[in-house]
Each structure stands twice: as structure tokens, then as C-alpha cells.
Design an enzyme around this catalytic site. Structure first.
Site, PDB file in Angstrom:
ATOM      1  N   GLU A  94       0.692  -1.243  -0.105  1.00  0.00           N
ATOM      2  CA  GLU A  94      -0.028  -0.186  -0.001  1.00  0.00           C
ATOM      3  C   GLU A  94       0.862   1.238  -0.035  1.00  0.00           C
ATOM      4  O   GLU A  94       1.982   1.256   0.518  1.00  0.00           O
ATOM      5  CB  GLU A  94      -1.224  -0.010   1.051  1.00  0.00           C
ATOM      6  CG  GLU A  94      -2.221  -1.191   0.922  1.00  0.00           C
ATOM      7  CD  GLU A  94      -3.070  -0.920   2.092  1.00  0.00           C
ATOM      8  OE1 GLU A  94      -4.169  -1.408   1.870  1.00  0.00           O
ATOM      9  OE2 GLU A  94      -2.779  -0.810   3.089  1.00  0.00           O
ATOM     10  N   CYS A 338      -0.931   6.412   9.794  1.00  0.00           N
ATOM     11  CA  CYS A 338       0.306   6.011  10.504  1.00  0.00           C
ATOM     12  C   CYS A 338       0.055   4.735  11.339  1.00  0.00           C
ATOM     13  O   CYS A 338      -1.023   4.817  12.110  1.00  0.00           O
ATOM     14  CB  CYS A 338       1.043   6.854  11.327  1.00  0.00           C
ATOM     15  SG  CYS A 338       2.398   6.165  12.173  1.00  0.00           S
TER      16      CYS A 338
END
Length: 352
Positions: A94, A338
């Protein structure tokens, strides 16, 4: 057996020069190939309009421009986009496009491994099966493909996606130098950030090679006796050694280092943790701290409230004497923030 073609993408100029020499092509063509691939973002030999048909045929016979394949794209309400790419059959990564609201800064967060060699307790990627390192061309192609899809060029690149960059050091640094080369992507060294969970050997190599890029360490816990409970890298690379090499970084390279700190209530946000973090900041001196509220929800831990984050940040700002930045979590609604990459993938059988 048919001989594999030379992959032009992901190669330094010298490597392309050697390739041209090996097939009897004039040396000056190597520079044209190099700038065409990276600066002009050509995707096939046929786009080199200054090449004769004979030259195009000769290069095509011996070389190729592979591409990673787009699987799916998700778009956040804040403008962040997350892309899933297949780099090889059965191997997905990703990549995230993160523009600021004013679009002055457009960052691509790229991956360096399929899955991860580490298992940080708060990170979804660590729950995935590790399936290997990315080649330099697969790292660079994330940028090429994302820029093509969004129709824009990135201003900043961060090696903070899937994987531990220091466990794929040579491909990561090769890609970073191509990104930095004025005849390739042409990004300034300060616009390229390499990160690590704390692999001391990799940081040492980075220092010895005098690499010019920004550098970030995911600290996440300031107690040497308990950091291993959320950062398994701490078992092999203890906090004391990590901080020693961080100080060496700032002294030998005369540059600032960034500490990333994921905020987890009742785990690393107590006053004693804040005090230890202050001591670390003062001992390293030339550093800054980016705090990041916990984004994942697959553990028993909860995300801190805004008041809790504000209190922690205010205390650090008053005591630490170094810049403290509260990093927001762009793309959280699409699992692009994150620690969230690959959250929806196949997980390892581990206790969380």
C-alpha cells in the site's frame, strides 16, 4: 531457457551505461534512457522519439519497463488517497498520497517491504505475513504510478509505509539516491525522509555513508525496560544503543534527527514517560519529536482524547527544549494513517 530482460527502471545511470555497452549501443544513449525513465516518466521505449526504429527494437529485445499493478484506490474526505498495488503475483503493498489542505506540500508515503520483518504491537502491517523486500524499481514505481493517477508531482517522499526500511537498506538507499538525482526525480535531500523502528546497524551504516536524507526513528516508548513490550525491535537493538547511535548521528552528520512517538494512553503517556522523553530529547539535543495519536483499534488500547494529547504535548513543549509537532492523522477514515496500512489484509496468527 529464455534469458530474462534487463529491467531499466530502478537502475542508476552507471548500470544503464553498462547495459548499453553490453548490447553495443552508444554510451550517450544511457543518459537519454535515464532521464526519459525518471524525469520524463516514459513508460515504454517507443516514447523515446529521438531513437531510431532499429535502436528501439534493439533495446526492446534486451530490456523492459515493468510496472506494479494498481489493485484499488480509496479516497479520504481530507484528500488523502490510499493505493493498493500488486508488485508480483500474490504480493501486495500500500502507498499513500497525502496533500496538505493548501496543496503546498504533497507527500507520498511509500513501502519498502511486502508485509514487515518487525511486529510493533500497535501497527497493522506487523500483523501481515512478511513476503519479501521490494526491489528499487518497485519502490520508485510507487511514486511514478501514484503521480500518474493523481495527475500531479510529489514535493516530498517518506519511507514510512509497509516494512522496515533498514532491513532493505540497499534497495531503499538506491531508490533514495535516484529520487535525489537532478537528472532523475530531482528531489532535494531534505524532501526525502528515511525511517526506522530502531535498527541500530542500519543507522550506523547510514552515518558511515554520510547519507544526505532526513532521518526518523520510531521511538514510541522511552523506558529501556519496557519498550520491548510494544517494539519487538528493542530486543535485538536496545534503547540505550539506539539513543547512542542517534546522538552519533547528530554529532557526526551535524543534522537534526526526528523521533516519532505514537501516543497510547496508559502505555506511554504517563508523566514518568513524558519526563523520560524530555531527558532523551535533551541528551540528543539536535532533534524534534512528532507525536501521533494511536490510529489502530485491533488491540485493547484506545486512541487518546484531544485533551490528553494537548496536555502531553504542552508538557513536552514546556520541558524538552526541542520542536514538538502534533502530527494529525490524514487518511484515517480509509485506513491510510500511520500504523494502519494493510489493516484489512490477512493477519499473522499472533496475540495482540
Amino acid at each position: 531457457m529464455k534469458e530474462e530482460k534487463f529491467i531499466l527502471k530502478g537502475k542508476r545511470l552507471e548500470e544503464i551505461q553498462d547495459f548499453c555497452k553490453s548490447i553495443g549501443v552508444e554510451a550517450f544513449r544511457a543518459k537519454q534512457l535515464y532521464t526519459g525513465i525518471y524525469k520524463n516518466r516514459y513508460t515504454s521505449i517507443s516514447q523515446f522519439t529521438t531513437f531510431s526504429k532499429e535502436l528501439i527494437a534493439k533495446i526492446s529485445e534486451n530490456a523492459e519497463f515493468p510496472e506494479i499493478q494498481l489493485g484499488r484506490q480509496l479516497i479520504s474526505k481530507d484528500g488523502t488517497r490510499k493505493f493498493t498495488f500488486e508488485v508480483e503475483p500474490g504480493k501486495e503493498i500500500e502507498t499513500v498520497w497525502i496533500p496538505t489542505a493548501d496543496e503546498e506540500r504533497k507527500t507520498i508515503c511509500i513501502s519498502s517491504q511486502v508485509g514487515c520483518t518487525l511486529n510493533c504491537a500497535f501497527c497493522a502491517t506487523g500483523l501481515l505475513e512478511y513476503k519479501g523486500n521490494l526491489h528499487a524499481w518497485q519502490i520508485l514505481d510507487q511514486i511514478i504510478q501514484v503521480e500518474k493517477i493523481v495527475g500531479d508531482r510529489a514535493t516530498n517522499i517518506v519511507f514510512m509505509g509497509m516494512g522496515e526500511p533498514m532491513h532493505n537498506y540497499f534497495s531503499v538507499m538506491k531508490a533514495a539516491h535516484i529520487l535525489h538525482d537532478k537528472d532523475a526525480f530531482g528531489l532535494g535531500a531534505k524532501r526525502i525522509t528515511i525511517s526506522t523502528a530502531g535498527v541500530v546497524t542500519g543507522i550506523t551504516r547510514f552515518i558511515e555513508n554520510k547519507e544526505p536524507f532526513n532521518f526518523a526513528i520510531s521511538l514510541n516508548h522511552p523506558n529501556p525496560n519496557t519498550r520491548h513490550t510494544i517494539m519487538d525491535v528493542n530486543v535485538k537493538h536496545p534503547l540505550e544503543k539506539l539513543l547512542a547511535v542517534a546522538r552519533k548521528f547528530t554529532q557526526d552528520l551535524d543534522r537534526m534527527i526526528t523521533f516519532e512517538y505514537v501516543l497510547i494512553p496508559d502505555v506511554n503517556m504517563g508523566r514518568e514517560n513524558a519526563d523520560r522523553l524530555v531527558k532523551i530529547a535533551r541528551s540528543v539535543n539536535k532533534c524534534k519529536i512528532n507525536v501521533i495519536p494511536l490510529n489502530t483499534d485491533f488491540t485493547q488500547w484506545r486512541r487518546p482524547t484531544e485533551d490528553e494529547v494537548g496536555e502531553f504535548v504542552s508538557y513536552l513543549r514546556a520541558k524538552a527544549g526541542v520542536p514538538i509537532l502534533n502530527r494529525q492523522s490524514p487518511g484515517r477514515d480509509i485506513n491510510g494513517a500511520c500504523g494502519m496500512l494493510a489493516l484489512k489484509g490477512t493477519r499473522k496468527e499472533v496475540e495482540v
